[in-house]
Motif scaffolding. Structure first.
Motif, mmCIF file in Angstrom:
data_model
loop_
_atom_site.group_PDB
_atom_site.id
_atom_site.type_symbol
_atom_site.label_atom_id
_atom_site.label_comp_id
_atom_site.label_asym_id
_atom_site.label_seq_id
_atom_site.Cartn_x
_atom_site.Cartn_y
_atom_site.Cartn_z
ATOM 1 N N ARG A 100 35.701 18.005 -73.010
ATOM 2 C CA ARG A 100 34.520 18.663 -72.457
ATOM 3 C C ARG A 100 34.868 19.542 -71.252
ATOM 4 N NH1 ARG A 100 29.001 17.595 -72.825
ATOM 5 N NH2 ARG A 100 27.756 18.085 -70.968
ATOM 6 N N GLU A 101 35.828 19.101 -70.441
ATOM 7 C CA GLU A 101 36.173 19.808 -69.203
ATOM 8 C C GLU A 101 37.488 20.571 -69.272
ATOM 9 O OE1 GLU A 101 34.970 17.870 -65.204
ATOM 10 O OE2 GLU A 101 35.477 16.212 -66.540
ATOM 11 N N LYS A 102 38.184 20.492 -70.380
ATOM 12 C CA LYS A 102 39.529 21.055 -70.464
ATOM 13 C C LYS A 102 39.577 22.522 -70.059
ATOM 14 C CE LYS A 102 43.525 21.282 -73.536
ATOM 15 N NZ LYS A 102 44.054 20.959 -74.899
ATOM 16 N N ALA A 103 38.555 23.287 -70.426
ATOM 17 C CA ALA A 103 38.553 24.713 -70.108
ATOM 18 C C ALA A 103 38.322 24.989 -68.628
ATOM 19 C CB ALA A 103 37.489 25.433 -70.938
ATOM 20 N N SER A 104 37.897 23.986 -67.877
ATOM 21 C CA SER A 104 37.633 24.162 -66.447
ATOM 22 C C SER A 104 38.820 23.792 -65.573
ATOM 23 C CB SER A 104 36.412 23.326 -66.036
ATOM 24 O OG SER A 104 35.245 23.818 -66.650
ATOM 25 N N PHE A 105 39.733 22.975 -66.097
ATOM 26 C CA PHE A 105 40.922 22.564 -65.353
ATOM 27 C C PHE A 105 42.108 23.376 -65.864
ATOM 28 C CE2 PHE A 105 38.571 18.349 -65.183
ATOM 29 C CZ PHE A 105 38.235 18.446 -63.841
ATOM 30 N N LEU A 106 42.534 24.362 -65.095
ATOM 31 C CA LEU A 106 43.587 25.272 -65.519
ATOM 32 C C LEU A 106 44.912 24.891 -64.868
ATOM 33 C CD1 LEU A 106 41.631 28.648 -65.235
ATOM 34 C CD2 LEU A 106 41.727 27.040 -67.155
ATOM 35 N N ALA A 107 45.944 24.779 -65.685
ATOM 36 C CA ALA A 107 47.261 24.354 -65.187
ATOM 37 C C ALA A 107 47.767 25.262 -64.088
ATOM 38 C CB ALA A 107 48.249 24.300 -66.349
ATOM 39 N N GLU A 108 47.488 26.575 -64.188
ATOM 40 C CA GLU A 108 47.989 27.512 -63.179
ATOM 41 C C GLU A 108 47.313 27.333 -61.824
ATOM 42 O OE1 GLU A 108 45.463 30.048 -66.097
ATOM 43 O OE2 GLU A 108 46.606 28.178 -66.126
ATOM 44 N N ASN A 109 46.183 26.626 -61.784
ATOM 45 C CA ASN A 109 45.544 26.314 -60.507
ATOM 46 C C ASN A 109 46.066 25.021 -59.897
ATOM 47 O OD1 ASN A 109 43.833 28.540 -60.561
ATOM 48 N ND2 ASN A 109 42.205 27.445 -61.627
ATOM 49 N N LEU A 110 46.667 24.162 -60.717
ATOM 50 C CA LEU A 110 47.017 22.820 -60.261
ATOM 51 C C LEU A 110 48.517 22.626 -60.066
ATOM 52 C CD1 LEU A 110 44.580 20.778 -62.566
ATOM 53 C CD2 LEU A 110 44.145 21.854 -60.348
ATOM 54 N N ALA A 111 49.317 23.027 -61.042
ATOM 55 C CA ALA A 111 50.754 22.767 -60.966
ATOM 56 C C ALA A 111 51.400 23.357 -59.713
ATOM 57 C CB ALA A 111 51.441 23.299 -62.226
ATOM 58 N N PRO A 112 51.077 24.599 -59.308
ATOM 59 C CA PRO A 112 51.712 25.126 -58.088
ATOM 60 C C PRO A 112 51.389 24.316 -56.843
ATOM 61 C CG PRO A 112 50.786 26.910 -59.393
ATOM 62 C CD PRO A 112 50.269 25.632 -59.984
ATOM 63 N N LEU A 113 50.196 23.706 -56.789
ATOM 64 C CA LEU A 113 49.858 22.874 -55.639
ATOM 65 C C LEU A 113 50.685 21.595 -55.635
ATOM 66 C CD1 LEU A 113 45.957 23.209 -55.521
ATOM 67 C CD2 LEU A 113 47.686 24.556 -54.316
ATOM 68 N N ALA A 114 50.820 20.983 -56.809
ATOM 69 C CA ALA A 114 51.601 19.752 -56.902
ATOM 70 C C ALA A 114 53.066 19.993 -56.558
ATOM 71 C CB ALA A 114 51.474 19.165 -58.306
ATOM 72 N N GLN A 115 53.586 21.165 -56.932
ATOM 73 C CA GLN A 115 55.000 21.468 -56.724
ATOM 74 C C GLN A 115 55.302 21.959 -55.310
ATOM 75 O OE1 GLN A 115 55.491 24.383 -59.793
ATOM 76 N NE2 GLN A 115 55.237 22.894 -61.462
ATOM 77 N N SER A 116 54.283 22.344 -54.583
ATOM 78 C CA SER A 116 54.494 22.988 -53.284
ATOM 79 C C SER A 116 54.824 22.025 -52.159
ATOM 80 C CB SER A 116 53.234 23.765 -52.892
ATOM 81 O OG SER A 116 52.175 22.858 -52.594
ATOM 82 N N GLY A 117 54.464 20.768 -52.319
ATOM 83 C CA GLY A 117 54.598 19.814 -51.222
ATOM 84 C C GLY A 117 53.473 19.901 -50.214
ATOM 85 N N GLN A 118 52.480 20.757 -50.471
ATOM 86 C CA GLN A 118 51.359 20.941 -49.544
ATOM 87 C C GLN A 118 50.138 20.102 -49.911
ATOM 88 O OE1 GLN A 118 52.333 25.608 -49.703
ATOM 89 N NE2 GLN A 118 50.520 25.213 -48.452
ATOM 90 N N LEU A 119 50.197 19.385 -51.028
ATOM 91 C CA LEU A 119 49.040 18.644 -51.529
ATOM 92 C C LEU A 119 49.023 17.217 -50.995
ATOM 93 C CD1 LEU A 119 46.608 18.588 -53.539
ATOM 94 C CD2 LEU A 119 48.246 17.761 -55.259
#
Length: 304
Positions: A161-180
């Motif tokens: 239902r929500e898959k189209a609202s959670f975009l990998a390009e919005n999330l993965a860079p935050l997880a990889q940055s060390g800023q999250l």
């Protein structure tokens, strides 16, 4: 739900916090999707639709200055998606994230914290930018990004239902940055989140798992709440007016009733992220339930 809390306005001072409204732009969504089972004859009174049944919605963020910190609550849809993606949402208006920050007297580099109410693309898209070489990186290089573990896990393994609202390009860079960083959840509310006195959080699970609604406190006893998708607009105040996007609509009904009853009783100011006309409103108790009190295009009008 036990805040005490804060009240302020765009470019209006109340120690120890200073607030600025940051408009990031407007977009369009289907009116029926935004109001669920409520008939168009009713919801169109407050939110008229165009010939495609689309209504205009704002993407309004809030910048909070407290001490040496500048905290941005949500950051709009961003600019990195494809033309095809943006064509579905009809972006329009003269506002942008950078213009909004500039009007508040700061830049991306000045932001120390980004508070993400939840990770749907219209709230988190501006958190990550795409460089000319295609690389993705956090938009705010000096900021700590704040989510919570329950919602983050929900977004990383999305339901259909929500898959189209959670975009990998919005999330993965935050997880990889060390800023999250994650705000721990213990029950319905958390006090003094992010180490900021007077910053409480109400967790709401009807729209999506563990959406965070900031409740900002001021020593004079007033409260300002950043409503995110618990209350998208003044048109959603009646309890039955629940978005079709909500994953647990019956739970949203319970959360709205709990929240709005207290907001009416304690005369809170509600900051509206998506209302195209009103940046803030109050609510009042009536024989028919909680209804709109005052509404204004800016906070100043409600903070007189």
């Amino acid at each position: 739900l036990d805040p005490k809390v804060l009240n302020s306005a765009t470019h209006w001072y109340l120690s120890p916090m200073r607030f600025h409204t940051v408009h990031t732009g407007n977009f369009k969504l289907d009116g029926g999707a935004m109001f669920g089972v409520v008939p168009k004859q009713l919801w169109s009174r407050t939110n008229p639709a165009d010939n495609l049944n689309l209504c205009t919605w704002a993407m309004r963020s809030l910048l909070v200055e407290v001490g040496s910190r500048r905290v941005l609550i949500d950051c709009g849809i961003g600019q990195k998606q494809s033309e095809k993606f943006f064509s579905h949402y009809h972006l329009h208006g003269d506002h942008s994230l950078d213009q909004g920050l500039a009007s508040a007297g700061c830049s991306r580099e000045d932001i120390t914290d980004v508070f993400l109410t939840h990770l749907h693309f219209d709230h988190v898209g501006g958190a990550v930018e795409r460089l000319s070489n295609g690389q993705l990186r956090p938009t705010f290089p000096n900021a700590t990004y704040w989510s919570n573990a329950d919602h983050w896990e929900w977004a990383m393994a999305p339901n259909p239902r929500e898959k189209a609202s959670f975009l990998a390009e919005n999330l993965a860079p935050l997880a990889q940055s060390g800023q999250l960083k994650m705000i721990p959840r213990h029950g319905r509310t958390v006090s003094n989140a992010m180490g900021i006195e007077g910053w409480d959080i109400f967790f709401a699970d009807g729209h999506t798992e563990s959406q965070m609604i900031p409740l900002l406190r001021h020593p004079n006893g007033t409260t300002t709440a950043f409503m995110a998708d618990l209350l998208p607009s003044t048109g959603h105040i009646p309890l039955a007016y629940v978005m079709g996007y909500d994953t647990r609509p019956l739970l949203t009904l319970e959360e709205k009733e709990l929240f709005l009853d207290k907001a009416a009783k304690e005369e809170w100011i509600l900051f509206l992220e998506h209302d195209a006309q009103h940046a803030a409103c109050t609510v009042r108790s009536t024989e028919k339930g909680v209804r709109l009190g005052e509404a204004a295009p800016t906070w100043e009008a409600l903070c007189r």
